[in-house]
Design a protein around this motif. Structure first.
Motif, short mmCIF file in Angstrom:
data_model
loop_
_atom_site.label_atom_id
_atom_site.label_comp_id
_atom_site.label_asym_id
_atom_site.label_seq_id
_atom_site.Cartn_x
_atom_site.Cartn_y
_atom_site.Cartn_z
N GLY A 174 -1.34 -7.26 16.28
CA GLY A 174 -2.74 -7.54 15.97
C GLY A 174 -3.69 -6.51 16.56
O GLY A 174 -4.61 -6.05 15.90
N VAL A 175 -3.45 -6.15 17.81
CA VAL A 175 -4.29 -5.12 18.46
C VAL A 175 -4.12 -3.78 17.77
O VAL A 175 -5.08 -3.04 17.55
CB VAL A 175 -3.94 -5.02 19.96
CG1 VAL A 175 -4.67 -3.84 20.61
CG2 VAL A 175 -4.29 -6.31 20.68
N HIS A 177 -3.32 -3.07 14.60
CA HIS A 177 -4.02 -2.99 13.31
C HIS A 177 -5.54 -3.10 13.48
O HIS A 177 -6.29 -2.54 12.68
CB HIS A 177 -3.51 -4.09 12.37
CG HIS A 177 -2.11 -3.85 11.89
ND1 HIS A 177 -1.75 -2.72 11.19
CD2 HIS A 177 -0.97 -4.59 12.02
CE1 HIS A 177 -0.46 -2.77 10.88
NE2 HIS A 177 0.03 -3.90 11.39
N ALA A 178 -5.98 -3.80 14.51
CA ALA A 178 -7.42 -3.90 14.75
C ALA A 178 -7.99 -2.55 15.19
O ALA A 178 -9.10 -2.17 14.79
CB ALA A 178 -7.70 -4.96 15.81
N LEU A 179 -7.23 -1.80 15.99
CA LEU A 179 -7.72 -0.52 16.51
C LEU A 179 -7.31 0.68 15.65
O LEU A 179 -7.62 1.81 16.01
CB LEU A 179 -7.21 -0.31 17.94
CG LEU A 179 -7.75 -1.30 18.98
CD1 LEU A 179 -7.17 -1.01 20.35
CD2 LEU A 179 -9.27 -1.26 19.02
N LEU A 182 -8.68 -1.62 11.06
CA LEU A 182 -10.00 -2.25 11.09
C LEU A 182 -11.06 -1.32 11.68
O LEU A 182 -12.18 -1.21 11.15
CB LEU A 182 -9.94 -3.55 11.88
CG LEU A 182 -11.21 -4.41 11.88
CD1 LEU A 182 -11.59 -4.79 10.46
CD2 LEU A 182 -11.02 -5.65 12.73
N LEU A 183 -10.74 -0.64 12.77
CA LEU A 183 -11.69 0.29 13.38
C LEU A 183 -12.06 1.41 12.41
O LEU A 183 -13.25 1.74 12.25
CB LEU A 183 -11.09 0.88 14.65
CG LEU A 183 -11.92 1.97 15.35
CD1 LEU A 183 -13.24 1.40 15.84
CD2 LEU A 183 -11.14 2.57 16.51
#
Length: 337
Positions: A174-175, A177-179, A182-183
């Motif tokens: 999750g971290v 793909h978020a960074l 998504l970022l």
């Protein structure tokens, strides 16, 4: 192999060949044109091109082998190295696109201070950050043995085989793909929407001047007036189309794969292996679209390619003329006859 697997294997082969050809063309343009090398965005495009080329020669062939043999191609060490590269290159390419959007935002929104805000040193610092950012996640995954062959995607990628580490792997994924995804998406949307706002403002100013000119020119021919109005419509649509292409290709190529990876972690929804490979192919297709979206369809790259082709044709023409002249000389009779 089923018809689906044959079709997916064919798609991977096409993506691999087109990605190699298109990115090599971009690299040739960069090496040939001094003007392209002088521009700061050229560094970001060069980095993106290398990421796409490495993806085409490392991850794509192993995915093709995984589809054909339905098992891990090569040994564990090879798969770990390819999984490391796949994670690194995917993140690096996403951040490179975000860096290109930041460059365009500064150039359009702050045109007078662009050369002071975006120098080669600044671009090198941004690229250094993208490399550090991109390398951190695969290094952590490699240290925790979270790299391996994933049958759902038929590729070497992030994969956890130990159920007792499932919670840690879910948090890590999750971290990650978020960074990465998504970022980069947030940066793309913010910067390009700012660019679109400025472009529309300039279009309105030009439209006002054009309409005032058309009103003053009473004797202007109707066809000329119609061409001016048509150019106004094209001008308004041009920036929207470009920005929609930048953001749209990013979402279309990466979003299905990222969403599939996140849904897979829930272990509630069953995901077909065919869809897993399709989502992986969509992610690979970004390596195909990037050369056209960011480089080859631009005027400067088109001009460079025309120069390269003309130079090759001219050289071949000179060589053929020289061979013809040499053959003609050999057929001439001696002077003393």
């Amino acid at each position: 192999m089923s018809i689906w697997e044959l079709l997916l294997a064919f798609v991977v082969v096409v993506l691999m060949l087109v990605a190699l050809l298109a990115n090599v063309l971009v690299l040739m343009c960069f090496l040939y044109s001094a003007d392209i090398r002088k521009q700061v965005p050229g560094l970001f495009i060069l980095n993106l091109t290398f990421c796409n080329l490495l993806m085409a020669v490392s991850s794509m062939p192993l995915t093709l082998a995984g589809i054909i043999y339905r098992s891990q191609p090569g040994g564990d060490q090879v798969c770990h190295v390819v999984g490391f590269l796949e994670t690194f290159l995917t993140t690096n390419s996403m951040l490179s696109m975000a860096a290109l959007s930041i460059d365009r935002w500064i150039a359009v929104v702050f045109p007078l201070s662009y050369h002071s805000k975006m120098r080669y040193r600044d671009a090198a610092l941004i690229l250094s950050y993208t490399w550090l950012h991109s390398a951190s996640f695969p290094i952590v995954a490699a240290s925790l043995s979270w790299l391996g062959f994933h049958h759902l995607y038929a590729s070497c990628t992030l994969y956890n085989k130990r159920p007792e580490e499932r919670t840690q792997f879910v948090i890590f994924t999750g971290v990650f793909h978020a960074l990465s995804f998504l970022l980069s998406l947030v940066v793309l949307c913010f910067t390009y929407l700012k660019v679109l706002k400025v472009a529309r403002f300039h279009c309105k100013r030009i439209d006002v001047i054009t309409m005032q000119t058309l009103v003053l020119l009473v004797d202007i021919h109707p066809s000329v007036r119609e061409r001016c109005l048509e150019e106004q419509r094209r001008r308004r649509q041009r920036a929207t189309k470009k920005i929609s292409t930048f953001i749209g290709t990013f979402i279309l190529c990466f979003a299905p794969y990222v969403i599939t990876r996140l849904v897979e972690l829930s272990s509630v929804v069953h995901i077909s292996s065919h869809w897993g490979i399709i989502s992986k192919c969509l992610a690979y297709s970004k390596a195909v679209s990037d050369p056209f979206v960011y480089s080859l369809l631009r005027h400067q790259y088109k001009k460079t390619w025309k120069d390269i082709i003309n130079k090759i044709l001219k050289r071949s023409s000179i060589n053929s003329s020289a061979l013809a002249g040499e053959a003609h000389t050999r057929n001439l009779p001696p002077l003393n006859e």
